[in-house]
Motif scaffolding. Structure first.
Motif, mmCIF file in Angstrom:
data_model
loop_
_atom_site.group_PDB
_atom_site.id
_atom_site.type_symbol
_atom_site.label_atom_id
_atom_site.label_comp_id
_atom_site.label_asym_id
_atom_site.label_seq_id
_atom_site.Cartn_x
_atom_site.Cartn_y
_atom_site.Cartn_z
ATOM 1 N N LEU A 110 41.935 34.840 39.270
ATOM 2 C CA LEU A 110 42.781 34.202 38.264
ATOM 3 C C LEU A 110 42.675 34.945 36.933
ATOM 4 O O LEU A 110 41.576 35.242 36.459
ATOM 5 C CB LEU A 110 42.378 32.742 38.079
ATOM 6 C CG LEU A 110 42.947 31.750 39.097
ATOM 7 C CD1 LEU A 110 42.251 30.407 38.950
ATOM 8 C CD2 LEU A 110 44.450 31.601 38.926
ATOM 9 N N GLU A 111 43.824 35.272 36.341
ATOM 10 C CA GLU A 111 43.810 35.987 35.065
ATOM 11 C C GLU A 111 43.349 35.096 33.917
ATOM 12 O O GLU A 111 42.717 35.560 32.975
ATOM 13 C CB GLU A 111 45.201 36.541 34.763
ATOM 14 C CG GLU A 111 45.595 37.713 35.651
ATOM 15 C CD GLU A 111 46.909 38.322 35.235
ATOM 16 O OE1 GLU A 111 47.566 37.767 34.341
ATOM 17 O OE2 GLU A 111 47.287 39.360 35.808
ATOM 18 N N GLU A 112 43.654 33.816 33.986
ATOM 19 C CA GLU A 112 43.257 32.880 32.928
ATOM 20 C C GLU A 112 41.804 32.470 33.156
ATOM 21 O O GLU A 112 41.490 31.589 33.950
ATOM 22 C CB GLU A 112 44.172 31.652 32.935
ATOM 23 C CG GLU A 112 43.841 30.630 31.861
ATOM 24 C CD GLU A 112 43.775 31.237 30.481
ATOM 25 O OE1 GLU A 112 42.664 31.309 29.932
ATOM 26 O OE2 GLU A 112 44.839 31.659 29.973
ATOM 27 N N TRP A 158 39.776 29.046 33.364
ATOM 28 C CA TRP A 158 39.578 28.369 34.626
ATOM 29 C C TRP A 158 38.285 28.891 35.249
ATOM 30 O O TRP A 158 37.818 29.982 34.949
ATOM 31 C CB TRP A 158 40.732 28.647 35.587
ATOM 32 C CG TRP A 158 42.050 28.108 35.155
ATOM 33 C CD1 TRP A 158 42.455 27.874 33.881
ATOM 34 C CD2 TRP A 158 43.138 27.777 35.998
ATOM 35 N NE1 TRP A 158 43.736 27.398 33.867
ATOM 36 C CE2 TRP A 158 44.189 27.335 35.165
ATOM 37 C CE3 TRP A 158 43.351 27.813 37.365
ATOM 38 C CZ2 TRP A 158 45.413 26.929 35.655
ATOM 39 C CZ3 TRP A 158 44.572 27.414 37.861
ATOM 40 C CH2 TRP A 158 45.591 26.957 37.013
ATOM 41 N N SER A 166 49.297 42.510 39.063
ATOM 42 C CA SER A 166 49.349 41.199 38.447
ATOM 43 C C SER A 166 50.438 40.399 39.145
ATOM 44 O O SER A 166 51.615 40.779 39.130
ATOM 45 C CB SER A 166 49.640 41.318 36.950
ATOM 46 O OG SER A 166 49.614 40.056 36.333
ATOM 47 N N PHE A 195 52.460 36.990 39.465
ATOM 48 C CA PHE A 195 52.848 35.772 38.750
ATOM 49 C C PHE A 195 53.346 34.733 39.745
ATOM 50 O O PHE A 195 54.334 34.951 40.445
ATOM 51 C CB PHE A 195 53.914 36.087 37.705
ATOM 52 C CG PHE A 195 53.403 36.958 36.590
ATOM 53 C CD1 PHE A 195 52.726 36.417 35.509
ATOM 54 C CD2 PHE A 195 53.583 38.333 36.638
ATOM 55 C CE1 PHE A 195 52.243 37.227 34.489
ATOM 56 C CE2 PHE A 195 53.101 39.148 35.621
ATOM 57 C CZ PHE A 195 52.426 38.588 34.546
ATOM 58 N N SER A 203 52.544 24.189 37.655
ATOM 59 C CA SER A 203 52.481 25.127 36.527
ATOM 60 C C SER A 203 52.581 26.547 37.060
ATOM 61 O O SER A 203 52.385 26.799 38.254
ATOM 62 C CB SER A 203 51.174 24.945 35.746
ATOM 63 O OG SER A 203 50.069 25.256 36.572
ATOM 64 N N ASP A 204 52.903 27.471 36.181
ATOM 65 C CA ASP A 204 52.918 28.883 36.528
ATOM 66 C C ASP A 204 51.587 29.507 36.133
ATOM 67 O O ASP A 204 51.012 29.168 35.095
ATOM 68 C CB ASP A 204 54.066 29.608 35.814
ATOM 69 C CG ASP A 204 55.427 29.061 36.226
ATOM 70 O OD1 ASP A 204 55.506 28.483 37.324
ATOM 71 O OD2 ASP A 204 56.383 29.220 35.453
ATOM 72 N N TYR A 205 51.108 30.418 36.923
ATOM 73 C CA TYR A 205 49.834 31.073 36.635
ATOM 74 C C TYR A 205 49.859 32.462 37.260
ATOM 75 O O TYR A 205 50.816 32.837 37.960
ATOM 76 C CB TYR A 205 48.660 30.252 37.174
ATOM 77 C CG TYR A 205 48.826 29.790 38.603
ATOM 78 C CD1 TYR A 205 48.241 30.494 39.641
ATOM 79 C CD2 TYR A 205 49.576 28.650 38.913
ATOM 80 C CE1 TYR A 205 48.398 30.087 40.952
ATOM 81 C CE2 TYR A 205 49.732 28.231 40.214
ATOM 82 C CZ TYR A 205 49.138 28.958 41.237
ATOM 83 O OH TYR A 205 49.284 28.548 42.523
ATOM 84 N N ALA A 206 48.834 33.252 37.016
ATOM 85 C CA ALA A 206 48.819 34.642 37.456
ATOM 86 C C ALA A 206 47.483 34.997 38.098
ATOM 87 O O ALA A 206 46.427 34.510 37.699
ATOM 88 C CB ALA A 206 49.096 35.578 36.280
ATOM 89 N N TYR A 207 47.558 35.855 39.116
ATOM 90 C CA TYR A 207 46.385 36.413 39.766
ATOM 91 C C TYR A 207 46.377 37.932 39.590
ATOM 92 O O TYR A 207 47.429 38.573 39.588
ATOM 93 C CB TYR A 207 46.399 36.128 41.268
ATOM 94 C CG TYR A 207 45.908 34.759 41.675
ATOM 95 C CD1 TYR A 207 44.553 34.461 41.673
ATOM 96 C CD2 TYR A 207 46.802 33.784 42.104
ATOM 97 C CE1 TYR A 207 44.092 33.213 42.063
ATOM 98 C CE2 TYR A 207 46.354 32.527 42.503
ATOM 99 C CZ TYR A 207 44.995 32.261 42.481
ATOM 100 O OH TYR A 207 44.552 31.024 42.872
#
Length: 215
Positions: free
Chosen positions: A42-44, A47, A186, A188, A194-198
């Motif tokens: 996970l980029e964020e 978390w 990356s 998306f 929700s939208d999130y990115a790996y």
């Protein structure tokens, strides 16, 4: 006397000439990806890592290839080749820290362009090959309520080793191992909640066999 005895000798020499690999060819192949990998982070980073995945990619593949070889006088064979494959290379895994979530990955098509370097031993040719690769990856994550998915184009490099044998002047069989490393991507994810990115790291380890017609 000399003229009579020389004729069959000339025929024997002609029939024993070594096979030459120079020429174009087109073929079909099947294979299996035995132990590839797809790693998702996970980029964020606010978390935790409960939803990071490390999955083993396995599955069947099949496709076509086309190329051209040139054999030099010293037996070295240099060639170029391109191939396209369609596959069911996939993996599925529960989230390490939240088993309500499951993620699936699939590579359904790929392509490569390579340079081959071999050594002709009459009808047998061991070779090494390397070049650039492309693949289409699909990611899907879901639980009982929410889901998210994404598609990505992957690019990278490949390196392989194999052997080819000409069973006739026009038909050649081959067996090959190929490793492909794709660039970090990356990804998306469009989710229902929700939208999130790996960040995705992926590779494949493939064993292939093929048959080609040489022109």
């Amino acid at each position: 006397m000399m003229g009579v005895s020389g004729s069959p000798l000339a025929a024997d020499v002609s029939s024993s000439e070594a096979f030459n690999w120079t020429g174009g060819y087109v073929g079909a192949q099947i294979g299996y990806s035995a132990s590839g990998a797809a790693e998702y982070y996970l980029e964020e980073r606010t978390w935790n890592d409960d939803y990071d995945y490390d999955k083993t990619l396995r599955g069947l593949l099949g496709g076509v290839y086309v190329g051209y070889n040139h054999q030099f006088d010293n037996g070295v064979v240099l060639g170029g080749e391109a191939d396209v494959t369609f596959s069911d290379i996939h993996a599925s895994l529960l989230a390490p820290g939240d088993w309500a979530y499951e993620a699936t990955t699939k590579i359904d098509r790929a392509a490569a362009a390579r340079v081959r370097l071999g050594v002709a031993v009459d009808r047998f040719m061991p070779y090494i090959a390397g070049g650039i690769s492309y693949a289409r990856l699909n990611f899907h994550e879901t639980n009982s309520v929410n889901s998210g998915s994404a598609d990505a184009n992957l690019f990278g490099w490949n390196l392989g080793v194999g052997g080819e044998y000409a069973v006739t002047d026009n038909l050649a069989l081959r067996a090959e191992y190929r490793y492909t490393k794709y660039n970090n991507k990356s990804l998306f994810v469009d989710g229902t909640a929700s939208d999130y990115a790996y960040d995705v790291k992926s590779n494949t380890n493939e064993f292939r066999v093929g048959i080609a017609y040489k022109f």
